[in-house]
Structure formats: C-alpha cells, structure tokens
Design a protein around this motif. Structure first.
Motif, PDB file in Angstrom:
ATOM      1  N   GLU A   6       0.837  -1.203   0.000  1.00 30.23           N
ATOM      2  CA  GLU A   6       0.000   0.000   0.000  1.00 30.23           C
ATOM      3  C   GLU A   6       0.872   1.254   0.000  1.00 30.23           C
ATOM      4  OE1 GLU A   6      -2.728  -2.532   2.998  1.00 30.23           O
ATOM      5  OE2 GLU A   6      -0.641  -1.882   3.156  1.00 30.23           O
ATOM      6  N   SER A   7       0.310   2.318  -0.535  1.00 29.93           N
ATOM      7  CA  SER A   7       0.951   3.621  -0.507  1.00 29.93           C
ATOM      8  C   SER A   7      -0.114   4.697  -0.564  1.00 29.93           C
ATOM      9  CB  SER A   7       1.940   3.769  -1.678  1.00 29.93           C
ATOM     10  OG  SER A   7       1.266   3.635  -2.907  1.00 29.93           O
ATOM     11  N   GLY A   8       0.288   5.921  -0.257  1.00 30.07           N
ATOM     12  CA  GLY A   8      -0.619   7.048  -0.403  1.00 30.07           C
ATOM     13  C   GLY A   8      -1.243   7.552   0.875  1.00 30.07           C
ATOM     14  N   GLY A   9      -0.971   6.904   1.974  1.00 29.03           N
ATOM     15  CA  GLY A   9      -1.505   7.404   3.239  1.00 29.03           C
ATOM     16  C   GLY A   9      -0.821   8.692   3.655  1.00 29.03           C
ATOM     17  N   GLY A  10      -1.315   9.290   4.720  1.00 29.25           N
ATOM     18  CA  GLY A  10      -0.719  10.518   5.205  1.00 29.25           C
ATOM     19  C   GLY A  10      -1.717  11.320   6.002  1.00 29.25           C
ATOM     20  N   SER A  11      -1.496  12.618   6.038  1.00 28.07           N
ATOM     21  CA  SER A  11      -2.349  13.514   6.811  1.00 28.07           C
ATOM     22  C   SER A  11      -3.153  14.414   5.892  1.00 28.07           C
ATOM     23  CB  SER A  11      -1.490  14.370   7.744  1.00 28.07           C
ATOM     24  OG  SER A  11      -0.783  13.569   8.661  1.00 28.07           O
ATOM     25  N   GLN A  13      -6.551  17.542   6.085  1.00 34.08           N
ATOM     26  CA  GLN A  13      -7.505  18.331   6.867  1.00 34.08           C
ATOM     27  C   GLN A  13      -8.902  17.779   6.627  1.00 34.08           C
ATOM     28  OE1 GLN A  13      -6.997  21.016   8.830  1.00 34.08           O
ATOM     29  NE2 GLN A  13      -4.838  21.467   8.443  1.00 34.08           N
ATOM     30  N   SER A  14      -9.776  18.029   7.561  1.00 29.25           N
ATOM     31  CA  SER A  14     -11.170  17.657   7.383  1.00 29.25           C
ATOM     32  C   SER A  14     -11.705  18.298   6.106  1.00 29.25           C
ATOM     33  CB  SER A  14     -11.977  18.136   8.588  1.00 29.25           C
ATOM     34  OG  SER A  14     -13.318  17.772   8.470  1.00 29.25           O
ATOM     35  N   GLY A  15     -12.371  17.495   5.285  1.00 30.86           N
ATOM     36  CA  GLY A  15     -12.857  17.962   3.996  1.00 30.86           C
ATOM     37  C   GLY A  15     -11.894  17.736   2.854  1.00 30.86           C
ATOM     38  N   GLY A  16     -10.681  17.315   3.176  1.00 31.52           N
ATOM     39  CA  GLY A  16      -9.667  17.082   2.161  1.00 31.52           C
ATOM     40  C   GLY A  16      -9.767  15.710   1.523  1.00 31.52           C
ATOM     41  N   SER A  17      -8.752  15.392   0.732  1.00 31.52           N
ATOM     42  CA  SER A  17      -8.748  14.140  -0.026  1.00 31.52           C
ATOM     43  C   SER A  17      -7.398  13.438   0.075  1.00 31.52           C
ATOM     44  CB  SER A  17      -9.043  14.410  -1.506  1.00 31.52           C
ATOM     45  OG  SER A  17     -10.309  14.997  -1.690  1.00 31.52           O
ATOM     46  N   LEU A  18      -7.451  12.134  -0.029  1.00 35.17           N
ATOM     47  CA  LEU A  18      -6.261  11.299  -0.160  1.00 35.17           C
ATOM     48  C   LEU A  18      -6.581  10.160  -1.107  1.00 35.17           C
ATOM     49  CD1 LEU A  18      -5.022  10.976   3.551  1.00 35.17           C
ATOM     50  CD2 LEU A  18      -3.826  12.155   1.704  1.00 35.17           C
ATOM     51  N   ARG A  19      -5.557   9.644  -1.765  1.00 35.77           N
ATOM     52  CA  ARG A  19      -5.736   8.492  -2.645  1.00 35.77           C
ATOM     53  C   ARG A  19      -4.763   7.394  -2.225  1.00 35.77           C
ATOM     54  NH1 ARG A  19      -4.068   7.399  -8.879  1.00 35.77           N
ATOM     55  NH2 ARG A  19      -5.898   6.221  -9.554  1.00 35.77           N
ATOM     56  N   LEU A  20      -5.314   6.255  -1.871  1.00 39.48           N
ATOM     57  CA  LEU A  20      -4.504   5.102  -1.500  1.00 39.48           C
ATOM     58  C   LEU A  20      -4.348   4.178  -2.706  1.00 39.48           C
ATOM     59  CD1 LEU A  20      -6.090   4.182   1.955  1.00 39.48           C
ATOM     60  CD2 LEU A  20      -4.333   5.883   1.426  1.00 39.48           C
ATOM     61  N   SER A  21      -3.188   3.559  -2.802  1.00 38.18           N
ATOM     62  CA  SER A  21      -2.927   2.567  -3.843  1.00 38.18           C
ATOM     63  C   SER A  21      -2.467   1.270  -3.196  1.00 38.18           C
ATOM     64  CB  SER A  21      -1.835   3.060  -4.801  1.00 38.18           C
ATOM     65  OG  SER A  21      -2.206   4.256  -5.439  1.00 38.18           O
ATOM     66  N   CYS A  22      -2.732   0.172  -3.866  1.00 40.06           N
ATOM     67  CA  CYS A  22      -2.300  -1.137  -3.380  1.00 40.06           C
ATOM     68  C   CYS A  22      -1.877  -1.964  -4.586  1.00 40.06           C
ATOM     69  CB  CYS A  22      -3.416  -1.824  -2.620  1.00 40.06           C
ATOM     70  SG  CYS A  22      -3.044  -3.519  -2.137  1.00 40.06           S
TER      71      CYS A  22
END
Length: 123
Positions: A6-11, A13-22
């Motif tokens: 897996e990759s793409g985790g992190g911090s 803010q509320s309302g923001g976005s992140l994209r995880l990959s596996c």
C-alpha cells in the motif's frame, strides 16, 4: 510469494482528499476480488469497500458518496479515492485480496493482506 504493498496514506484536513494505492504481486488466481479495510486504535478491523475483477463495487454506508474504489487489472493495482475526509476516517487502512472473484465484506474471506498505511484527518 504474494505481496500487497500500500501507498498514499498521510495527513489531511477535514474535507480534504487522499488516494490510496495497493499493488499486488504473486497472485496465482487470474481473477480475484479485492477490498479495503480500516482499523482505528483499540478497535477491530472494519470493512470499507470491495471490488470485483469486473469492477462491481460495494461500500460500507459511512463512506458512500465520499470514497471510490477502483482497480487497474493490467497493473494489478487497486485504489481508494477518499474525498470529504472526516476525523472519524482516521485509521490504518489495509488492502486485501481474495482468491476468488466476489464482493467480500468480511475480513476472514480475504487470504492476503497488505502492511497497512496510516491515514490521519485533523479537524
């Protein structure tokens, strides 16, 4: 040897976005279901989303409309696009692969697991 990385985790803010990959490797099945789970501190691992080889999807109610699971079969990679993040989404996120092609929601139905990636959402 099967590996899910897996990759793409992190911090965020509320309302923001992140994209995880596996990225998956070593799977002998030509078609298999995959899923994402989360585990918050002191809690059990919980289902988030699942996807079949053909792209059918299923989500837990709490992420519907905010998270999108997708996959690129040519790259043996599954993604989790997380939008409108909330502090309650904070957890370690795990991807998982089954040995058959189905929308599985129970952790026991998955044979292989990644190492997990931390997602932290601040208010």
């Amino acid at each position: 040897q099967v590996q899910l990385v897996e990759s793409g985790g992190g911090s965020a803010q509320s309302g923001g976005s992140l994209r995880l990959s596996c990225a998956a490797s070593g799977l002998t099945s030509s078609r298999y279901g995959m899923g994402w789970f989360l585990q918050a501190p002191g809690k059990e691992r919980e289902f988030v989303a699942a996807i079949t080889w053909g792209g059918s999807t299923y989500y837990v109610d709490s992420v519907k409309g905010r998270f999108t699971i997708s996959r690129d079969n040519a790259k043996n990679t599954v993604y989790l696009q997380m939008n409108s993040l909330k502090p309650d989404d904070t957890a370690v996120y795990y991807c998982a692969a089954a040995t058959t092609n189905y929308l599985y929601v129970r952790a026991t139905e998955y044979a292989y697991w990644g190492q997990g990636t931390q997602v932290t959402v601040s208010s």
